[in-house]
Write an enzyme that holds these catalytic residues in place. Structure first.
Site, PDB file in Angstrom:
ATOM      1  N   LYS A  25      54.768  91.041 -55.433  1.00 24.41           N
ATOM      2  CA  LYS A  25      53.770  91.578 -56.196  1.00 24.41           C
ATOM      3  C   LYS A  25      54.419  91.814 -57.569  1.00 24.41           C
ATOM      4  CE  LYS A  25      51.748  94.103 -52.512  1.00 24.41           C
ATOM      5  NZ  LYS A  25      51.485  95.102 -51.591  1.00 24.41           N
ATOM      6  N   GLN A  80      53.071 101.173 -51.132  1.00 26.50           N
ATOM      7  CA  GLN A  80      53.121 100.112 -49.933  1.00 26.50           C
ATOM      8  C   GLN A  80      52.932 100.777 -48.426  1.00 26.50           C
ATOM      9  OE1 GLN A  80      53.526  96.808 -50.772  1.00 26.50           O
ATOM     10  NE2 GLN A  80      53.185  96.411 -48.555  1.00 26.50           N
ATOM     11  N   ASP A 114      44.637  99.239 -54.985  1.00 24.05           N
ATOM     12  CA  ASP A 114      44.298  98.819 -53.550  1.00 24.05           C
ATOM     13  C   ASP A 114      42.942  98.866 -53.101  1.00 24.05           C
ATOM     14  OD1 ASP A 114      46.473  97.432 -52.342  1.00 24.05           O
ATOM     15  OD2 ASP A 114      47.600  99.183 -51.652  1.00 24.05           O
TER      16      ASP A 114
END
Ligand code: NAP
Length: 283
Positions: free
Chosen positions: A51, A95, A118
């Site tokens: 990322k 994460q 997200d």
């Protein structure tokens, strides 16, 4: 047609790099993504590194905050509060998975909804299902982009989604429904999965079981999107679809790796730009 998410993502990143330069000229800084990683699980470290690398390729600033897996829930929530308040941070990503002593739902709900790149915050989930403005989860968004890229007509088609997770199966089903597909959702309790998948003009598989979808389970000429990423018995990266035997039968298929995965990261960067624009639109 083997549909390369890698190539589409590469093209989109070139366009985003130009957009990021324009944003810097207009607003004096580039979008900034903060990624929090607890612990040192090899898979998670690799995702987070990917990322950060992709963000830097398009000129998005990224900060990876690494904490030990013993970090308390309270400490993580306080870190989120700080990032939520930081006007120089546009997108926040925690994460997953988190260590078992931490309540994942509580953590996700603590991220400011406008910074939730997200798209997992309950208000963003609600926005998706209520058709109001919000951030869409990256993998489902990437899947629709891939279908559009391949010129697949979604409206009126029969789509079957195998898997009903909050991260992939359910949101991609909703996005397909929004595009006027007739959607069936299959799962581990589905009796005779093959009978259901054989009906699909568009088959999206997000299970996490290597090569579960075999050639006899697919309608000839179908479009097959393989979301699964697992390691097979030889530790080789594998999708949920038996690619070798399914590919000759279908009209479009995504490979693993190089299919949905790169588009997930690409849409994460798009969501980061969206969070930046949200902040600056209100200036
Ligand atoms: P998940 O939360 O474990 O959900 C798996 C789903 O598959 C569940 O709905 C489960 O049904 C269903 N399932 C399990 N066994 C089945 C079977 N034998 N027949 C039919 N359905 C079955 O997983 P996820 O987070 O959605 O991820 C799925 C896969 O996609 C994983 O391999 C993950 O690594 C991958 N993934 C890839 C990306 C990417 O960017 N490429 C992003 C996210 C996830 P029940 O609901 O009945 O348990």
């Amino acid at each position: 047609m083997i549909l390369s998410g890698k190539e589409l993502a590469a093209r989109r990143k070139v366009e985003m790099a130009v957009q990021v330069q324009e944003l810097e000229r207009a607003y004096g800084r580039v979008p900034h993504l903060a990624v929090i990683l607890l612990g040192d699980d090899a898979g998670s470290v690799s995702y987070v590194t990917g990322k950060a690398r992709n963000a830097s390729e398009v000129g998005i600033r990224s900060t990876t905050i690494r904490k030990p897996s013993t970090t308390s829930e309270q400490e993580l929530l306080e870190l989120l509060d700080t990032l939520n308040e930081d006007t120089e941070v546009d997108g926040i990503l925690v994460q997953l998975p988190l260590p078992p002593h931490i309540d994942t739902d509580k953590v996700i709900s603590r991220i400011r909804v406008e910074k939730d790149v997200d798209g997992f915050h309950p208000l963003n989930v609600a926005a998706l299902w209520q058709n109001t403005k919000g951030l869409t989860p990256c993998t489902p968004r990437g899947i629709i982009r891939l279908l559009d890229e391949a010129g697949v007509e979604i409206a009126g088609k029969r789509a079957v989604v195998v898997g009903r997770s909050m991260i992939v199966g359910l949101p991609v089903s909703k996005l397909l429904l929004d595009r006027n597909a007739t959607v069936t959702i299959a799962h581990s309790k589905t009796v005779d999965l093959g009978a259901v998948t054989r009906e699909a003009d568009i088959l999206v598989v997000a299970i996490g079981r290597p090569k579960l979808i075999t050639a006899d389970m697919v309608k000839p000429g179908a479009v097959v999107i393989d979301v699964g990423v697992t390691r097979d018995a030889n530790n080789k990266l594998s999708g949920d679809v038996d690619f070798t035997n399914v590919e000759p039968l279908v009209s479009v298929i995504t490979p693993v790796p190089g299919g949905v995965g790169p588009m997930t990261i690409c849409c994460l960067l798009e969501n980061t730009i969206d969070t930046f624009l949200f902040t600056h639109a209100s200036l």
